[in-house]
Design a protein around this motif. Structure first.
Motif, mmCIF file in Angstrom:
data_model
loop_
_atom_site.group_PDB
_atom_site.id
_atom_site.type_symbol
_atom_site.label_atom_id
_atom_site.label_comp_id
_atom_site.label_asym_id
_atom_site.label_seq_id
_atom_site.Cartn_x
_atom_site.Cartn_y
_atom_site.Cartn_z
ATOM 1 N N TYR A 1 14.919 8.123 -2.375
ATOM 2 C CA TYR A 1 13.645 8.355 -1.694
ATOM 3 C C TYR A 1 13.382 7.207 -0.727
ATOM 4 O O TYR A 1 13.332 6.037 -1.138
ATOM 5 C CB TYR A 1 12.541 8.437 -2.755
ATOM 6 C CG TYR A 1 11.151 8.702 -2.218
ATOM 7 C CD1 TYR A 1 10.671 10.005 -2.094
ATOM 8 C CD2 TYR A 1 10.319 7.655 -1.837
ATOM 9 C CE1 TYR A 1 9.393 10.251 -1.603
ATOM 10 C CE2 TYR A 1 9.045 7.888 -1.349
ATOM 11 C CZ TYR A 1 8.585 9.194 -1.237
ATOM 12 O OH TYR A 1 7.327 9.427 -0.764
ATOM 13 N N ASP A 2 13.233 7.514 0.514
ATOM 14 C CA ASP A 2 12.941 6.576 1.607
ATOM 15 C C ASP A 2 14.075 5.585 1.870
ATOM 16 O O ASP A 2 14.465 5.367 3.000
ATOM 17 C CB ASP A 2 11.618 5.820 1.378
ATOM 18 C CG ASP A 2 11.162 5.152 2.660
ATOM 19 O OD1 ASP A 2 10.463 5.809 3.445
ATOM 20 O OD2 ASP A 2 11.531 3.982 2.894
ATOM 21 N N ARG A 3 14.598 4.941 0.818
ATOM 22 C CA ARG A 3 15.674 3.953 0.979
ATOM 23 C C ARG A 3 16.955 4.513 0.374
ATOM 24 O O ARG A 3 16.935 4.982 -0.774
ATOM 25 C CB ARG A 3 15.308 2.669 0.242
ATOM 26 C CG ARG A 3 14.056 2.009 0.776
ATOM 27 C CD ARG A 3 13.643 0.870 -0.131
ATOM 28 N NE ARG A 3 12.594 0.068 0.471
ATOM 29 C CZ ARG A 3 11.970 -0.920 -0.163
ATOM 30 N NH1 ARG A 3 12.291 -1.220 -1.406
ATOM 31 N NH2 ARG A 3 11.035 -1.614 0.447
ATOM 32 N N LEU A 4 18.057 4.398 1.099
ATOM 33 C CA LEU A 4 19.320 4.912 0.595
ATOM 34 C C LEU A 4 19.842 4.032 -0.541
ATOM 35 O O LEU A 4 19.762 2.805 -0.470
ATOM 36 C CB LEU A 4 20.350 4.975 1.733
ATOM 37 C CG LEU A 4 21.669 5.674 1.403
ATOM 38 C CD1 LEU A 4 21.456 7.099 0.898
ATOM 39 C CD2 LEU A 4 22.581 5.681 2.614
ATOM 40 N N GLN B 1 0.813 -1.222 0.000
ATOM 41 C CA GLN B 1 0.000 0.000 0.000
ATOM 42 C C GLN B 1 0.847 1.273 0.000
ATOM 43 O O GLN B 1 0.563 2.216 -0.734
ATOM 44 C CB GLN B 1 -0.908 -0.029 1.226
ATOM 45 C CG GLN B 1 -1.882 1.137 1.265
ATOM 46 C CD GLN B 1 -2.524 1.269 2.633
ATOM 47 O OE1 GLN B 1 -2.789 0.276 3.302
ATOM 48 N NE2 GLN B 1 -2.769 2.491 3.043
ATOM 49 N N ARG B 2 1.881 1.279 0.844
ATOM 50 C CA ARG B 2 2.558 2.559 1.021
ATOM 51 C C ARG B 2 3.163 3.103 -0.266
ATOM 52 O O ARG B 2 3.126 4.294 -0.519
ATOM 53 C CB ARG B 2 3.605 2.532 2.139
ATOM 54 C CG ARG B 2 4.904 1.892 1.824
ATOM 55 C CD ARG B 2 6.021 2.502 2.682
ATOM 56 N NE ARG B 2 6.335 3.865 2.239
ATOM 57 C CZ ARG B 2 7.321 4.583 2.716
ATOM 58 N NH1 ARG B 2 8.078 4.117 3.694
ATOM 59 N NH2 ARG B 2 7.583 5.804 2.258
ATOM 60 N N TRP B 3 3.723 2.242 -1.116
ATOM 61 C CA TRP B 3 4.398 2.755 -2.319
ATOM 62 C C TRP B 3 3.388 3.322 -3.311
ATOM 63 O O TRP B 3 3.715 4.238 -4.075
ATOM 64 C CB TRP B 3 5.267 1.668 -2.951
ATOM 65 C CG TRP B 3 6.280 1.151 -1.968
ATOM 66 C CD1 TRP B 3 6.354 -0.101 -1.447
ATOM 67 C CD2 TRP B 3 7.341 1.902 -1.345
ATOM 68 N NE1 TRP B 3 7.389 -0.190 -0.550
ATOM 69 C CE2 TRP B 3 8.005 1.019 -0.459
ATOM 70 C CE3 TRP B 3 7.795 3.224 -1.441
ATOM 71 C CZ2 TRP B 3 9.095 1.420 0.318
ATOM 72 C CZ3 TRP B 3 8.885 3.617 -0.670
ATOM 73 C CH2 TRP B 3 9.519 2.727 0.195
ATOM 74 N N SER C 1 9.319 -5.261 12.137
ATOM 75 C CA SER C 1 9.815 -3.962 11.671
ATOM 76 C C SER C 1 8.791 -3.191 10.867
ATOM 77 O O SER C 1 8.851 -1.966 10.815
ATOM 78 C CB SER C 1 11.078 -4.138 10.824
ATOM 79 O OG SER C 1 12.167 -4.454 11.626
ATOM 80 N N ASN C 2 7.875 -3.886 10.173
ATOM 81 C CA ASN C 2 6.888 -3.141 9.377
ATOM 82 C C ASN C 2 5.587 -3.923 9.272
ATOM 83 O O ASN C 2 5.472 -5.068 9.746
ATOM 84 C CB ASN C 2 7.437 -2.831 7.979
ATOM 85 C CG ASN C 2 7.147 -3.952 6.998
ATOM 86 O OD1 ASN C 2 7.116 -5.124 7.371
ATOM 87 N ND2 ASN C 2 6.901 -3.596 5.747
ATOM 88 N N ASP C 3 4.602 -3.305 8.610
ATOM 89 C CA ASP C 3 3.259 -3.880 8.569
ATOM 90 C C ASP C 3 3.145 -5.109 7.669
ATOM 91 O O ASP C 3 2.317 -5.982 7.925
ATOM 92 C CB ASP C 3 2.253 -2.818 8.100
ATOM 93 C CG ASP C 3 1.807 -1.909 9.247
ATOM 94 O OD1 ASP C 3 2.236 -2.149 10.394
ATOM 95 O OD2 ASP C 3 1.029 -0.968 8.984
HETATM 96 C C1 BGC Z 1 10.155 1.331 4.181
HETATM 97 C C2 BGC Z 1 8.987 0.819 4.999
HETATM 98 C C3 BGC Z 1 8.299 -0.319 4.250
HETATM 99 C C4 BGC Z 1 9.314 -1.357 3.785
HETATM 100 C C5 BGC Z 1 8.674 -2.406 2.905
HETATM 101 C C6 BGC Z 1 11.073 0.191 3.849
HETATM 102 O O1 BGC Z 1 12.167 0.648 3.117
HETATM 103 O O2 BGC Z 1 10.839 2.348 4.883
HETATM 104 O O3 BGC Z 1 8.093 1.882 5.246
HETATM 105 O O4 BGC Z 1 7.374 -0.939 5.077
HETATM 106 O O5 BGC Z 1 10.356 -0.748 3.070
HETATM 107 O O6 BGC Z 1 8.206 -1.877 1.729
#
Ligand code: BGC
Length: 368
Positions: free
Chosen positions: A132-135, A58-60, A253-255
């Motif tokens: 973005y979000d991930r290095l 969902q988040r992406w 660590s995540n959903d």
């Molecule tokens: C993001 C998390 C996400 C995970 C899986 C991570 O890099 O920071 O928000 O849950 O990736 O997509």
């Protein structure tokens, strides 16, 4: 792996000490090292490539939509691509963005180590890159990093467990299992490292017991952050360890990983429901939060991250420097990448309405 993680842990510790108050509000300017040969660009016009990892999570989808909307509102044309979590697809999408005339790239990588070649081509063409979000690792083509404070995500999950179980005072011992993310995602090291910095002393003292014995990053990683893989591992852990024991807490660590754990608990576990942590406030997990199947979540408002990234794009395209608030934590192997860290927020059943509904992130209908 262990050595690499120890290094990351050391970096994480430094983050904790230096930037425990890092938030979206404390900005400063920093120079960028890449893209100095950029062709003439202009803020508010031109084409921007946005590469997202997958539509499966969902988040992406939200990140991609927010980025497109906000970039278009700022006057840019947008080439938005999702890569089905396939590295080769993402590489070819980035190559097409470069040949298709994109003047800057925003990339949420699938595997942070795999983009060296296409990004060298971007650099050669004077196209600047924002991770973005991930290095993105081991590439000197990366000008900036826009993300949430990933180490803080981990410490907030760890502190939630510490406070809720009252680890300093309760007799215990408590049984805990651990699930983190994909080893190719640099964030996973920070989430795991932050949480373990809080919880490790209690594991060492015996107040927290990991019955499966699986504690090291490599043992608790979940390839592709896959719900199914987390579920299968939890099935096996329950079968071997919790037929006649209570499980008190699962650090996830995540959903996407917590969802797998919750599915497995529902199918296989007969004891008292454990505390389960998460991150992202996905709809399915927020529903589980309301139904007492997930104890906490971490909210990362992707609208804020998009806003910050668009302002980085404006700075880059206008030939200036972007606002950053952390210029020492994130070394991608070629040096420190100037970063902007947004602040993650703890969500529980007690505050989800205020944080998720009042802010219009979700409607009540979304959560029915
Ligand atoms: C993001 C998390 C996400 C995970 C899986 C991570 O890099 O920071 O928000 O849950 O990736 O997509």
């Amino acid at each position: 792996m262990k050595k690499r993680f120890q290094k990351l842990l050391a970096i994480g510790l430094a983050v904790a000490m230096t930037f425990s108050l890092a938030a979206c509000t404390s900005g400063e300017s920093s120079s960028s090292t890449a893209g100095s040969t950029a062709a003439k660009t202009e803020a508010g016009s031109g084409k921007i490539g946005v590469a997202m990892p997958t539509k499966d999570l969902q988040r992406w989808n939200q990140d991609g939509e927010n980025m497109k909307k906000q970039l278009e509102e700022a006057g840019y044309e947008v080439d938005l691509q999702y890569a089905s979590n396939d590295v080769a697809t993402q590489v070819s999408q980035i190559e097409n963005m470069i040949s298709g005339g994109c003047q800057a790239l925003v990339i949420a990588s699938i595997d942070g180590e795999s983009l060296g070649t296409p990004l060298q081509a971007a650099k050669d063409a004077g196209i600047q890159v924002i991770a973005y979000d991930r290095l993105i690792m081991n590439s000197d083509a990366v000008s900036y990093y826009a993300t949430f404070d990933n180490y803080m995500v981990g410490t907030k999950q760890g502190e939630y467990i510490k406070d809720t179980l009252d680890l300093d005072n309760a007799a215990g011992p408590f049984n805990m299992e651990i699930f983190t993310g994909d080893p190719g995602d640099n964030n996973a090291n920070f989430f795991y490292g932050g949480a373990m910095d809080v919880l490790k002393p209690y594991i060492e003292s015996g107040k927290l017991v990991v019955q499966s014995g699986q504690k090291e990053f490599a043992e608790v990683a979940t390839a592709d952050w896959s719900t199914e893989k987390a579920q299968a591992r939890m099935d096996a852990i329950i079968a071997s360890n919790y037929a006649d024991k209570n499980l008190d807490v699962v650090l996830c660590s995540n959903d996407s990983t917590s969802l797998g754990v919750e599915n497995s608990l529902e199918a296989n576990y007969n004891g008292e429901w454990p505390l389960v942590t998460g991150q992202d406030c996905d709809v399915a997990n927020t529903k589980n939060l309301i139904a007492d199947k997930q104890a906490m979540d971490i909210f990362k408002d992707t609208r804020d991250l998009a806003k910050q990234t668009v302002s980085m794009i404006d700075a880059i395209m206008g030939g200036g420097k972007a606002e950053t608030n952390d210029n020492e934590t994130y070394d991608n192997g070629t040096g420190i990448i100037p970063s902007y860290l947004c602040e993650p927020v703890v969500v529980t059943k007690d505050n989800y309405k205020e944080i998720l509904l009042d802010s219009k992130y979700y409607t009540e209908d979304d959560l029915k």
